[in-house]
Design a protein around this motif. Structure first.
Motif, PDB file in Angstrom:
ATOM      1  N   GLU A 130       0.845  -1.208   0.000  1.00 30.65           N
ATOM      2  CA  GLU A 130       0.000   0.000   0.000  1.00 30.65           C
ATOM      3  C   GLU A 130       0.881   1.258   0.000  1.00 30.65           C
ATOM      4  O   GLU A 130       0.629   2.203  -0.755  1.00 30.65           O
ATOM      5  N   ALA A 131       1.915   1.237   0.823  1.00 28.88           N
ATOM      6  CA  ALA A 131       2.814   2.406   0.891  1.00 28.88           C
ATOM      7  C   ALA A 131       3.516   2.620  -0.453  1.00 28.88           C
ATOM      8  O   ALA A 131       3.656   3.759  -0.921  1.00 28.88           O
ATOM      9  N   VAL A 132       3.949   1.541  -1.092  1.00 28.39           N
ATOM     10  CA  VAL A 132       4.658   1.671  -2.373  1.00 28.39           C
ATOM     11  C   VAL A 132       3.685   2.179  -3.443  1.00 28.39           C
ATOM     12  O   VAL A 132       4.031   3.055  -4.250  1.00 28.39           O
ATOM     13  N   GLU A 133       2.466   1.644  -3.424  1.00 28.79           N
ATOM     14  CA  GLU A 133       1.490   2.081  -4.442  1.00 28.79           C
ATOM     15  C   GLU A 133       1.115   3.556  -4.266  1.00 28.79           C
ATOM     16  O   GLU A 133       0.823   4.234  -5.238  1.00 28.79           O
ATOM     17  N   LYS A 134       1.118   4.031  -3.027  1.00 29.67           N
ATOM     18  CA  LYS A 134       0.815   5.449  -2.771  1.00 29.67           C
ATOM     19  C   LYS A 134       1.949   6.355  -3.229  1.00 29.67           C
ATOM     20  O   LYS A 134       1.770   7.536  -3.479  1.00 29.67           O
ATOM     21  N   SER A 135       3.138   5.800  -3.265  1.00 27.54           N
ATOM     22  CA  SER A 135       4.318   6.599  -3.614  1.00 27.54           C
ATOM     23  C   SER A 135       4.593   6.469  -5.113  1.00 27.54           C
ATOM     24  O   SER A 135       3.863   5.790  -5.818  1.00 27.54           O
ATOM     25  N   ASP A 136       5.676   7.099  -5.566  1.00 26.92           N
ATOM     26  CA  ASP A 136       6.076   6.854  -6.959  1.00 26.92           C
ATOM     27  C   ASP A 136       7.495   6.302  -7.002  1.00 26.92           C
ATOM     28  O   ASP A 136       8.216   6.467  -7.977  1.00 26.92           O
ATOM     29  N   VAL A 137       7.908   5.637  -5.907  1.00 25.83           N
ATOM     30  CA  VAL A 137       9.301   5.169  -5.861  1.00 25.83           C
ATOM     31  C   VAL A 137       9.473   3.875  -6.662  1.00 25.83           C
ATOM     32  O   VAL A 137       8.527   3.156  -6.924  1.00 25.83           O
ATOM     33  N   VAL A 138      10.712   3.629  -7.026  1.00 24.56           N
ATOM     34  CA  VAL A 138      11.106   2.353  -7.633  1.00 24.56           C
ATOM     35  C   VAL A 138      11.385   1.382  -6.486  1.00 24.56           C
ATOM     36  O   VAL A 138      12.110   1.730  -5.553  1.00 24.56           O
ATOM     37  N   TYR A 343      17.982   0.606 -11.849  1.00 24.34           N
ATOM     38  CA  TYR A 343      18.584   1.924 -12.113  1.00 24.34           C
ATOM     39  C   TYR A 343      17.922   2.598 -13.317  1.00 24.34           C
ATOM     40  O   TYR A 343      17.743   3.825 -13.327  1.00 24.34           O
ATOM     41  N   ASP A 344      17.610   1.812 -14.337  1.00 25.83           N
ATOM     42  CA  ASP A 344      16.965   2.420 -15.508  1.00 25.83           C
ATOM     43  C   ASP A 344      15.701   3.169 -15.074  1.00 25.83           C
ATOM     44  O   ASP A 344      15.461   4.304 -15.485  1.00 25.83           O
ATOM     45  N   ASN A 345      14.914   2.508 -14.228  1.00 25.95           N
ATOM     46  CA  ASN A 345      13.692   3.161 -13.752  1.00 25.95           C
ATOM     47  C   ASN A 345      13.982   4.318 -12.797  1.00 25.95           C
ATOM     48  O   ASN A 345      13.324   5.358 -12.841  1.00 25.95           O
ATOM     49  N   MET A 346      14.972   4.146 -11.946  1.00 20.08           N
ATOM     50  CA  MET A 346      15.306   5.243 -11.016  1.00 20.08           C
ATOM     51  C   MET A 346      15.708   6.495 -11.791  1.00 20.08           C
ATOM     52  O   MET A 346      15.309   7.606 -11.432  1.00 20.08           O
ATOM     53  N   CYS A 347      16.505   6.313 -12.839  1.00 23.76           N
ATOM     54  CA  CYS A 347      16.962   7.476 -13.616  1.00 23.76           C
ATOM     55  C   CYS A 347      15.773   8.178 -14.268  1.00 23.76           C
ATOM     56  O   CYS A 347      15.715   9.423 -14.296  1.00 23.76           O
ATOM     57  N   LEU A 348      14.838   7.392 -14.758  1.00 17.71           N
ATOM     58  CA  LEU A 348      13.640   8.008 -15.346  1.00 17.71           C
ATOM     59  C   LEU A 348      12.863   8.763 -14.276  1.00 17.71           C
ATOM     60  O   LEU A 348      12.465   9.917 -14.468  1.00 17.71           O
ATOM     61  N   PHE A 355       7.794   5.873 -15.722  1.00 15.62           N
ATOM     62  CA  PHE A 355       8.425   4.554 -15.898  1.00 15.62           C
ATOM     63  C   PHE A 355       7.382   3.494 -15.577  1.00 15.62           C
ATOM     64  O   PHE A 355       6.388   3.765 -14.915  1.00 15.62           O
ATOM     65  N   GLU A 356       7.629   2.297 -16.081  1.00 15.78           N
ATOM     66  CA  GLU A 356       6.729   1.183 -15.850  1.00 15.78           C
ATOM     67  C   GLU A 356       7.162   0.445 -14.583  1.00 15.78           C
ATOM     68  O   GLU A 356       8.332   0.122 -14.428  1.00 15.78           O
TER      69      GLU A 356
END
Ligand SMILES: NC(=O)c1ccc[n+]([C@@H]2O[C@H](COP(=O)([O-])OP(=O)(O)OC[C@H]3O[C@@H](n4cnc5c(N)ncnc54)[C@H](O)[C@@H]3O)[C@@H](O)[C@H]2O)c1
Length: 398
Positions: A130-138, A343-348, A355-356
């Motif tokens: 739930e916390a991850v879905e609320k955020s936009d983190v990788v 990292y690819d997603n983090m950079c985006l 990012f997906e």
């Protein structure tokens, strides 16, 4: 060589866990910098604040960013200017600490690479999701066996239909180090792994069968339906399982097994998978990771070696290699492939681009939650004499 585009600078990493005498933290730190895309700049390396600060020297972390706890790490890093602050936190601590550290990191807006199993139990896994879905983190989970080039090749062969319909998948993870009751000695890795308060509801099944299950899911893409499991504790006085078998049914009618042992004399880290399709079968073992066997009745057995330039190698598998054929690549490189994709997603994300979170080449929060459900249902089935129980899957990913 992959780059940090569109970010065009190194990512800044913090490590939690990995203090002196520990195991997997050093692997995270090494894998994370293998492609020169990140730098380890901060850490809360041990549960003991003094050892945490002392251990920072081993990683060349400067004393002002060697923190005594993950809480201090998050607080002090958040107070730094954005162009100095860490970009992500890697969590390499025992299972019971993952939830609090990961949730705090996600809520502070840091990307996370968390080791498996995701949490101590299902309620924690759901709260973290739930916390991850609320955020936009990788958020990546280090089911690192999916990073081997020939594991990715195997997946590609299944996906492209080369093996035909998948009928059966057998995954074994066989170790022997816990055939003695090491938890009674000073062996701290054994101590927390056999303690339900620190390891979770399963011992061997939480520690290694969860990797085996994930590997079968990754290579075959089969969606699980039900599980029947028998866990056993062979070493007297031990609190958690040290051996187990699970039978898994998949939605398309395929049948799978996962066997995990920590009590098999002489066996080290023997993760092995075999997949039977209507047109061919394949087999791969991590103790010989640069070889993938493909067999078809009436044909000579085919040995695929890890050769990035070979015509049989899929792009994904070739891109996962760093060395020419014949120079052995193994655990560190596979681990680094998980980092590379994250990292690819983090950079985006850091560059403000979308990012997906799904269909990427790193195990994510959904895989982590699925692994926790596998553990929970294995234990529940075993307690009910192998009763068939449902399995959930990360539909959003595959
Ligand atoms: N992906 C893999 O192949 C793999 C392999 C081994 C272990 N693991 C997982 O990695 C995790 C760590 O395993 P390990 O064998 O390295 O354990 P370990 O006992 O060797 O090391 C754990 C480290 O975490 C530190 N620690 C504990 N609590 C902490 C806290 N609150 N803050 C900061 N540091 C803390 C300890 O002091 C120690 O330095 C486990 O979840 C395990 O399941 C994964």
């Amino acid at each position: 060589m992959p780059t940090n585009e569109p970010l065009n600078r190194k990512l800044r990493m913090a490590l939690v866990g990995g203090g002196r005498g520990s195991f997997i933290g050093r692997v995270h730190a090494t894998a994370a910098v293998l492609d020169n895309r990140a730098q380890l700049v901060a850490g809360a390396l041990s549960s003991d604040p003094v050892r945490a600060k002392e251990s920072a020297e081993d990683y060349a972390i400067s004393p002002d960013r060697a923190y005594g706890s993950y809480q201090e790490l998050i607080e002090k890093e958040l107070a730094l200017p954005e162009d100095e602050r860490i970009d992500f936190i890697s969590i390499a601590t025992p299972n019971f600490t993952h939830f609090e550290i990961a949730k705090a990191a996600v809520e502070a807006g840091f990307n996370v690479i968390c080791d498996k199993p995701l949490t101590l139990d299902m309620p924690q896994a759901e709260a973290l999701l739930e916390a991850v879905e609320k955020s936009d983190v990788v958020f990546a989970v280090t089911h690192n066996y999916t990073g081997y080039p020939l594991v990715r090749q195997a997946r590609q062969m299944v996906t492209s239909g080369e093996l035909g319909e998948i009928m059966a998948v057998r995954v074994n993870y066989i170790q022997g180090w816990l055939v003695e009751k090491l938890e009674d000695s000073d062996q701290k890795q054994a101590a927390w792994r056999t303690d339900p308060k620190r390891s979770g509801a399963a011992g061997c099944f939480g520690d290694i069968a969860t990797h085996a299950y994930n590997l079968g899911r990754f290579i075959t893409g089969q969606l699980p339906e039900k599980i029947s499991c028998h866990l056993k504790t062979f070493v007297g006085g031990r609190q958690l399982d040290d051996y187990g078998h699970a039978v898994i049914t998949y939605e398309n009618g395929a049948l799978g097994t996962v066997t995990a042992s920590q009590i098999t004399h002489g066996r080290e880290n023997d993760v092995a998978i075999e997949v039977d399709g209507t047109k061919g079968s394949l087999s791969w073992r991590q103790e010989n990771p640069n070889e993938l066997w493909v067999r078809r009745n009436g044909n000579a057995h085919q040995l695929h070696t890890r050769d990035p330039n070979a015509p049989f190698m899929s792009q994904i598998a070739a891109d996962s290699c760093r060395l020419p054929a014949g120079h052995p690549e193994a655990f560190f490189e596979a681990f680094a492939n998980i980092y590379r994709a994250a990292y690819d997603n983090m950079c985006l994300r850091i560059s403000g681009k979308t990012f997906e979170t799904t269909d990427t080449l790193y195990p994510n929060i959904y895989d982590g939650v699925e692994g926790m459900y596998f553990i929970q249902q294995s234990v529940a089935s075993s307690a009910d004499n192998g009763a068939w129980l449902p399995l959930k899957h990360a539909t959003s990913r595959r």
